[in-house]
Write a protein that holds these residues in place. Structure first.
Motif, PDB file in Angstrom:
ATOM      1  N   PHE B 220      -8.829   4.530  -2.341  1.00 60.21           N
ATOM      2  CA  PHE B 220      -7.510   4.136  -1.828  1.00 60.21           C
ATOM      3  C   PHE B 220      -6.392   4.663  -2.725  1.00 60.21           C
ATOM      4  O   PHE B 220      -5.261   4.228  -2.633  1.00 60.21           O
ATOM      5  CB  PHE B 220      -7.392   2.614  -1.761  1.00 60.21           C
ATOM      6  CG  PHE B 220      -8.325   1.959  -0.794  1.00 60.21           C
ATOM      7  CD1 PHE B 220      -8.031   1.943   0.562  1.00 60.21           C
ATOM      8  CD2 PHE B 220      -9.495   1.374  -1.232  1.00 60.21           C
ATOM      9  CE1 PHE B 220      -8.886   1.332   1.457  1.00 60.21           C
ATOM     10  CE2 PHE B 220     -10.362   0.762  -0.346  1.00 60.21           C
ATOM     11  CZ  PHE B 220     -10.065   0.745   1.008  1.00 60.21           C
ATOM     12  N   ARG B 225      -1.549  -0.982   1.572  1.00 59.63           N
ATOM     13  CA  ARG B 225      -1.982  -1.584   2.837  1.00 59.63           C
ATOM     14  C   ARG B 225      -0.762  -2.017   3.635  1.00 59.63           C
ATOM     15  O   ARG B 225       0.114  -2.708   3.119  1.00 59.63           O
ATOM     16  CB  ARG B 225      -2.861  -2.798   2.557  1.00 59.63           C
ATOM     17  CG  ARG B 225      -3.110  -3.523   3.850  1.00 59.63           C
ATOM     18  CD  ARG B 225      -3.903  -4.788   3.841  1.00 59.63           C
ATOM     19  NE  ARG B 225      -4.281  -5.356   2.589  1.00 59.63           N
ATOM     20  CZ  ARG B 225      -4.691  -6.622   2.479  1.00 59.63           C
ATOM     21  NH1 ARG B 225      -4.760  -7.386   3.537  1.00 59.63           N
ATOM     22  NH2 ARG B 225      -5.032  -7.094   1.330  1.00 59.63           N
ATOM     23  N   TYR B 245      -3.756   1.966   6.360  1.00 63.61           N
ATOM     24  CA  TYR B 245      -3.630   2.419   4.976  1.00 63.61           C
ATOM     25  C   TYR B 245      -2.769   3.677   4.952  1.00 63.61           C
ATOM     26  O   TYR B 245      -3.092   4.653   5.629  1.00 63.61           O
ATOM     27  CB  TYR B 245      -5.014   2.667   4.376  1.00 63.61           C
ATOM     28  CG  TYR B 245      -5.803   1.385   4.298  1.00 63.61           C
ATOM     29  CD1 TYR B 245      -5.483   0.419   3.337  1.00 63.61           C
ATOM     30  CD2 TYR B 245      -6.801   1.101   5.230  1.00 63.61           C
ATOM     31  CE1 TYR B 245      -6.164  -0.795   3.308  1.00 63.61           C
ATOM     32  CE2 TYR B 245      -7.487  -0.101   5.194  1.00 63.61           C
ATOM     33  CZ  TYR B 245      -7.165  -1.055   4.232  1.00 63.61           C
ATOM     34  OH  TYR B 245      -7.811  -2.247   4.203  1.00 63.61           O
TER      35      TYR B 245
END
Ligand code: ATP
Ligand code: MG
Lengths: 242, 279
Positions: B220, B225, B245
């Motif tokens: 990530f 988010r 995302y």
């Protein structure tokens, strides 16, 4: 077999005495059925069999406390997960079983005291007979609580145990000749009832107290039974579940 | 150090709880995460010798769970998820009994139990019958046993479920003081991040992810988010919540559009696996 006696004694001390101290209802409940039977025997035999009933009261009390403890052992295993906790530690099944068995002996103390008083008033004790009685009660608590462990270890839900314990308690403590002379029942039935350690204990106690003829084979039977029930319990106390 | 090879568990009713788990757990504190029914408890119970596997094997510090059972039990404490104290005993008595069961002298057990219960904030309650304790306090009594015994290996199955924030911090700090390896299961991602060097994600009896918190989050990298309140262009949908995302540089645009933007946590590792992605 090496026992961690310190653990077993501490468990018995805490569990046995705390339960009595905090829940007198438990004591009253455990006394109620032997006392009810004592009362009935007294009334029906017009007092004649009362000494049998007192002698048998010791047996009935210890056996029923130990047998109803199967619910207790199942509760500790399935509901509180206490057994799981001890499985994954140095405590062995024997340590745990001995500890709980001693607790049940402690649970029976108030009742035993009551019967000792009754026995004293009806003159059924001699010094020697009291020692024999104590020894028989120890064998009885070991054999009956072994039966408890066999039951509690083989069920998968606590609710199943109460019914089984109730039925067993009748077969094991009410039907055996604990409250009347063992010569009253037909031989065949007596032999069948020897499956219950309470039968051999009662037969012996009646002989020892001079209430009936001493039937010595009962001694070998109770010793054998105790050894077998303990060994089976030890084997079946599922220390690791499947 | 725990190694498992193709560990399988099929319960009597046919439920496949573990479906071939082969992992190495070398780190000091490891968190096992996963949805309800993923197999965490089954795994912990098998490795801590409470439950037989259907097939496969495991080693704890080199000891075989099937053959060296006794030795393993000597070096470990395993706290069951649903353990509950015996109502008539006090916390002091329960912890003491446990320690004496592990071979400690009664005197030493007395001192250690008292100190540990104080440390976990149970000072006032340590001599009250356990059935008068709250649910969280009962839970802490068991954590105390693990702490007080301080063995080489500790399994804690959901040690902080139902605990208030302060109690949770107390337990965390206690776990950090344990000298041995700790394997804990948890539903709190914050706990896994805070306590563990290593995180293992279980799902349907299999290992889906296994790595350090850092590696698990690395995919990530540079992302945030976004919980979408507008639009339908999402990556993951949980109930009515839509999640996307996006590059952290674009975060501002999403905020301006009225969406909620949050930093990445272990929750997200969970989310991208645990939920069927409709696309
Ligand atoms: N004694 C049992 N008999 C039959 N099935 C069981 C038994 N124990 C657990 N299961 C099943 O095995 C699977 C794994 O259960 P397990 O308790 O290991 O999950 P878990 O990851 O610990 O879940 P949770 O987060 O809810 O504690 C589930 O599908 C569960 O229903
Ligand atoms: Mg679980």
């Amino acid at each position: 077999m090496k026992l961690n006696l310190k653990f077993s004694l501490l468990l018995a001390w805490y569990y046995g005495f705390r339960t009595i101290k905090r829940g007198p209802s438990y004591v009253i409940a455990s006394l109620s059925s032997p006392l009810t039977l004592l009362f009935l025997v007294y009334i029906i035999s017009r007092g004649e069999l009362v000494r049998f009933a007192i002698a048998g009261g010791f047996i009935g009390l210890v056996a029923s406390v130990a047998l109803s403890s199967s619910g207790d052992a199942a509760f500790l295993r399935l509901q509180l997960r206490i057994q799981d906790l001890y499985v994954a530690s140095r405590v062995t099944p024997s340590d745990y079983m001995v500890g709980l068995t001693l607790s049940y002996l402690i649970f029976s103390i108030p009742g035993i005291v009551l019967y000792v008083i009754l026995g004293y008033f009806y003159h059924i004790f001699t010094p020697l007979s009291s020692i024999y009685l104590a020894m028989i009660l120890v064998l009885l608590v070991i054999s009956t609580s072994s039966i408890s462990f066999i039951i509690s270890g083989s069920i998968s839900h606590v609710r199943n145990v109460w019914g089984i314990a109730g039925i067993l308690s009748i077969i094991m403590t009410v039907l055996p000749p604990t409250f009347y002379p063992y010569t009253y029942i037909p031989k065949v039935a007596l032999y069948a009832l020897f499956i219950s350690p309470a039968t051999s204990a009662a037969v012996l106690v009646q002989g020892i107290f001079g209430l009936e003829a001493l039937y010595l084979p009962a001694l070998y039977i109770i010793i054998g039974e105790t050894a077998i029930y303990f060994a089976v319990a030890r084997l079946l106390t599922r220390w690791r579940e499947n | 150090m725990i190694e498992t090879s193709d560990l399988k568990k099929v319960y009597k009713n046919g439920t496949v709880a573990l479906d071939g788990i082969s992992i190495n757990i070398p780190d000091r504190v490891t968190a096992i995460i996963g949805r309800n029914g993923a197999g965490k408890t089954t795994f912990a119970r098998i490795v801590s010798t409470q439950l037989m596997p259907t097939s496969g094997n495991a080693r704890v510090n080199g000891l075989d769970i099937l053959k060296d059972t006794k030795k393993i039990r000597n070096i470990m404490v395993s706290i069951p998820q649903e353990a509950s104290p015996i109502g008539v005993l006090t916390p002091m008595e329960q912890v003491k009994l446990f320690l004496v069961g592990r071979g400690m002298s009664v005197n030493e057990a007395n001192t250690v139990s008292s100190a540990t219960l104080d440390e976990l904030g149970l000072r006032e309650f340590k001599n009250s019958p356990s059935d008068m304790l709250s649910g969280g306090m009962k839970r802490k009594v068991f954590v105390c046993m693990a702490l007080a015994a301080n063995p080489d290996v500790v399994f804690l199955d959901e040690p902080t479920t139902g605990l208030d924030p302060i109690s949770r911090f107390e337990v965390w700090s206690a776990v950090k003081q344990l000298k041995g390896d700790v394997i804990l299961t948890t539903h709190y991602m914050e706990e896994a991040e805070n306590l563990s060097d290593r995180v293992i994600l279980f799902e349907k009896g299999k290992v889906l992810e296994d790595g350090t918190v850092k590696t698990l989050l690395s995919r990530f990298k540079g992302k945030v988010r976004v919980e979408l309140h507008h639009g339908d262009n999402y990556d993951v949908k949980v109930g009515s919540m839509k999640i996307k995302y996006v590059d952290s540089r674009d975060a501002e645009d999403y905020v301006i559009e009225g969406n909620t933007v949050k930093a990445i946590t272990l929750d997200d590792v969970f989310l991208i696996h645990g939920v069927e992605v409709e696309s």
